[in-house]
Design a protein around this motif. Sequence first.
Motif, PDB file in Angstrom:
ATOM      1  N   GLU A 437      54.591  44.185  41.661  1.00  0.00           N
ATOM      2  CA  GLU A 437      54.761  43.273  40.529  1.00  0.00           C
ATOM      3  C   GLU A 437      54.172  41.898  40.849  1.00  0.00           C
ATOM      4  O   GLU A 437      53.505  41.288  40.009  1.00  0.00           O
ATOM      5  N   ARG A 438      54.427  41.400  42.048  1.00  0.00           N
ATOM      6  CA  ARG A 438      53.865  40.108  42.434  1.00  0.00           C
ATOM      7  C   ARG A 438      52.336  40.195  42.500  1.00  0.00           C
ATOM      8  O   ARG A 438      51.632  39.264  42.100  1.00  0.00           O
ATOM      9  N   THR A 439      51.831  41.318  43.011  1.00  0.00           N
ATOM     10  CA  THR A 439      50.382  41.503  43.073  1.00  0.00           C
ATOM     11  C   THR A 439      49.783  41.474  41.675  1.00  0.00           C
ATOM     12  O   THR A 439      48.759  40.822  41.440  1.00  0.00           O
ATOM     13  N   ALA A 440      50.413  42.167  40.731  1.00  0.00           N
ATOM     14  CA  ALA A 440      49.904  42.195  39.359  1.00  0.00           C
ATOM     15  C   ALA A 440      49.932  40.796  38.747  1.00  0.00           C
ATOM     16  O   ALA A 440      49.003  40.405  38.019  1.00  0.00           O
ATOM     17  N   GLU A 441      50.977  40.035  39.037  1.00  0.00           N
ATOM     18  CA  GLU A 441      51.076  38.684  38.508  1.00  0.00           C
ATOM     19  C   GLU A 441      49.937  37.809  39.040  1.00  0.00           C
ATOM     20  O   GLU A 441      49.271  37.102  38.275  1.00  0.00           O
ATOM     21  N   MET A 442      49.700  37.869  40.327  1.00  0.00           N
ATOM     22  CA  MET A 442      48.652  37.042  40.933  1.00  0.00           C
ATOM     23  C   MET A 442      47.263  37.524  40.521  1.00  0.00           C
ATOM     24  O   MET A 442      46.350  36.732  40.282  1.00  0.00           O
ATOM     25  N   ARG A 443      47.107  38.821  40.412  1.00  0.00           N
ATOM     26  CA  ARG A 443      45.835  39.385  39.943  1.00  0.00           C
ATOM     27  C   ARG A 443      45.542  38.900  38.530  1.00  0.00           C
ATOM     28  O   ARG A 443      44.408  38.543  38.197  1.00  0.00           O
ATOM     29  N   GLY A 444      46.588  38.872  37.692  1.00  0.00           N
ATOM     30  CA  GLY A 444      46.406  38.394  36.324  1.00  0.00           C
ATOM     31  C   GLY A 444      46.016  36.929  36.273  1.00  0.00           C
ATOM     32  O   GLY A 444      45.200  36.529  35.427  1.00  0.00           O
ATOM     33  N   LEU A 445      46.594  36.095  37.154  1.00  0.00           N
ATOM     34  CA  LEU A 445      46.199  34.687  37.204  1.00  0.00           C
ATOM     35  C   LEU A 445      44.707  34.551  37.464  1.00  0.00           C
ATOM     36  O   LEU A 445      44.015  33.764  36.801  1.00  0.00           O
ATOM     37  N   LEU A 446      44.205  35.300  38.442  1.00  0.00           N
ATOM     38  CA  LEU A 446      42.783  35.209  38.766  1.00  0.00           C
ATOM     39  C   LEU A 446      41.926  35.734  37.621  1.00  0.00           C
ATOM     40  O   LEU A 446      40.917  35.107  37.258  1.00  0.00           O
ATOM     41  N   ASP A 447      42.319  36.842  37.024  1.00  0.00           N
ATOM     42  CA  ASP A 447      41.532  37.405  35.922  1.00  0.00           C
ATOM     43  C   ASP A 447      41.448  36.429  34.752  1.00  0.00           C
ATOM     44  O   ASP A 447      40.375  36.215  34.175  1.00  0.00           O
ATOM     45  N   ARG A 448      42.586  35.845  34.384  1.00  0.00           N
ATOM     46  CA  ARG A 448      42.585  34.919  33.250  1.00  0.00           C
ATOM     47  C   ARG A 448      41.793  33.654  33.577  1.00  0.00           C
ATOM     48  O   ARG A 448      41.115  33.098  32.705  1.00  0.00           O
ATOM     49  N   TRP A 449      41.886  33.198  34.822  1.00  0.00           N
ATOM     50  CA  TRP A 449      41.110  32.020  35.230  1.00  0.00           C
ATOM     51  C   TRP A 449      39.611  32.304  35.118  1.00  0.00           C
ATOM     52  O   TRP A 449      38.849  31.481  34.597  1.00  0.00           O
ATOM     53  N   LEU A 450      39.190  33.465  35.589  1.00  0.00           N
ATOM     54  CA  LEU A 450      37.769  33.827  35.507  1.00  0.00           C
ATOM     55  C   LEU A 450      37.299  33.888  34.059  1.00  0.00           C
ATOM     56  O   LEU A 450      36.236  33.362  33.714  1.00  0.00           O
ATOM     57  N   VAL A 451      38.089  34.521  33.199  1.00  0.00           N
ATOM     58  CA  VAL A 451      37.706  34.643  31.788  1.00  0.00           C
ATOM     59  C   VAL A 451      37.613  33.261  31.148  1.00  0.00           C
ATOM     60  O   VAL A 451      36.644  32.959  30.422  1.00  0.00           O
ATOM     61  N   SER A 452      38.586  32.402  31.413  1.00  0.00           N
ATOM     62  CA  SER A 452      38.564  31.080  30.782  1.00  0.00           C
ATOM     63  C   SER A 452      37.377  30.262  31.264  1.00  0.00           C
ATOM     64  O   SER A 452      36.752  29.539  30.469  1.00  0.00           O
ATOM     65  N   GLN A 453      37.045  30.355  32.543  1.00  0.00           N
ATOM     66  CA  GLN A 453      35.911  29.599  33.066  1.00  0.00           C
ATOM     67  C   GLN A 453      34.590  30.123  32.515  1.00  0.00           C
ATOM     68  O   GLN A 453      33.706  29.356  32.119  1.00  0.00           O
ATOM     69  N   LEU A 454      34.441  31.438  32.472  1.00  0.00           N
ATOM     70  CA  LEU A 454      33.169  32.028  32.064  1.00  0.00           C
ATOM     71  C   LEU A 454      32.983  32.031  30.550  1.00  0.00           C
ATOM     72  O   LEU A 454      31.886  32.337  30.060  1.00  0.00           O
ATOM     73  N   SER A 455      34.023  31.684  29.805  1.00  0.00           N
ATOM     74  CA  SER A 455      33.935  31.686  28.349  1.00  0.00           C
ATOM     75  C   SER A 455      33.717  30.303  27.758  1.00  0.00           C
ATOM     76  O   SER A 455      33.644  30.157  26.540  1.00  0.00           O
ATOM     77  N   ASP A 456      33.591  29.278  28.624  1.00  0.00           N
ATOM     78  CA  ASP A 456      33.490  27.936  28.055  1.00  0.00           C
ATOM     79  C   ASP A 456      32.112  27.700  27.447  1.00  0.00           C
ATOM     80  O   ASP A 456      31.188  28.505  27.573  1.00  0.00           O
ATOM     81  N   GLU A 457      31.970  26.572  26.769  1.00  0.00           N
ATOM     82  CA  GLU A 457      30.760  26.287  25.999  1.00  0.00           C
ATOM     83  C   GLU A 457      29.521  26.234  26.870  1.00  0.00           C
ATOM     84  O   GLU A 457      28.458  26.699  26.480  1.00  0.00           O
TER      85      GLU A 457
END
Length: 522
Positions: A437-457
């Motif tokens: 569960e902790r692994t999934a939580e931390m994995r999700g943080l990284l995934d969402r960070w990557l998506v937000s960074q790569l989706s900017d203008e």
Amino acid sequence: MNILIIDIDSLRPDHLGCYGYDRDTSPTIDAIAERGVRFDRCFVSDAPCLPSRTALATCRHGLNSGVVTHHGEGQRYDEPGNGHDPDADRMLAFRQLAENGIYTASVSQFTQRHLAYHFGASFQESIMPTATAGGPAIEDCSDVTPVAQSWLDRHADDDDWLLHVNYWDVHHPYLGIEDVVDSVRDSGSAPEWPDQAAIDDQQGMTGVRCADLWPSADQYGPDWLDFYDWPMPESITDRDDFEQLVDGYDASIRRVDGEIATLLETLERNGIREETAVIVTADHGEAFGEHGIYAEHAFPHPACQQVPLIVSWPGVTDDAEGEATDAQVYQFDLLPTICELADVPIPSGWDAEAFTPALSGDRFEGREFLVSGQGIYTFGRAVYRDQWMYVRLVHPGVFSYPGLYNDPDLPNDGLELLHDLEADPHMTRNLVASEPERTAEMRGLLDRWLVSQLSDEWHAQQPVESRGRDPLARTASTGPYLYADPDELLELYREHDRSDAQIEALTRTMAAFPRPTRNPSS
């Protein structure tokens, strides 16, 4: 206000007295900390040298500047802007200060060593202390200090300047330490970890600069070994080998600390010490046994990514002298902080955020989590949140360490790690399997960070072939092989009768991550 930034290559904070170290390595730096604020959880956004200093000069993650490693596509800075016009929202950090009345200068070989024009171009004045850089022509701290002293003497009567001074000496090889090494040794004990049991567990891993193989005359050539004033072990088999490395490292810190004392004496002699902010930091740290690596910055972990940050700012840190904060910050957060204190506008396109309240002892929460990239020997990213650290390796390079990564019995081929840094500060146990569960939580943080960074203008405006693509993943196609050739290492293992398990592990890694036919340094 004048600002002196002292930037020390490869300096990990826990080898400084002000961070609790037992040995007397840093009396001058400790005195600076007594007059300022110490950050106990400061990490670079990208490591090691070129990605880290690019982040400092751009206030942007490597994901957004393009610089994530030392070679190939991943070393190339994507200058934002059009034609001759830079993007004002993503202005080079020190240039932003210069455009608002602060004269900026740097004394450093870094721009030439890493062919990083954008770093030198961030300053109005970029001074190389010697005529050459890189290879055997490495500048000594005794080359750097006189140049910095001369600059300070010439500008002592000026107002509003920033001088960046870079010392490389704490990076191996450990040169010129004969006069200080005995006193450092006698001042305290070497770290207790790794103990002999830990060193024994690390035997049989694959990789270079690891317990099984450090510098080898076969791999690096006799000229490379002759270059080291301070004898370096060919492998780490016992505590004596480990202490030989640590003694050289600690003595190098003490030697640079003496050079910093000379710079402070120069400020005092010119009567400007009380009107000069002094900041001590580093581009990355250095592993001494963590994940089996020694005297190298080769893995996404705190040994490499956590750096000292000490800020002594007259009139700002007076009420917080000697205090420390455990709020998480990136090292590049220093630049918007300087901007706020100097009344300089902060560009909207920076990833960096000011930590100004922490300097006066006011409430400051810091960042909820940090993402820090790693770009030589291995490619990957670490996420730091509370006491937890999660690592995703994009490419393991030539490294495999049984039970930690590249283990087929672990999820995702062992390319994920989870560590509880409070319970296991040396990161000897991978908790991915036992803490799903902790692994999934931390994995999700990284995934969402990557998506937000790569989706900017800004990313959306890039060429189609690179739009929305992670430069670390792109560079991984050539492999992190600039400093370690897997074919040569495999041949070396066969010539020297290394174990079948090591040969099998390295062969498996090479099969899983095929090497391209072209030279990765081209």
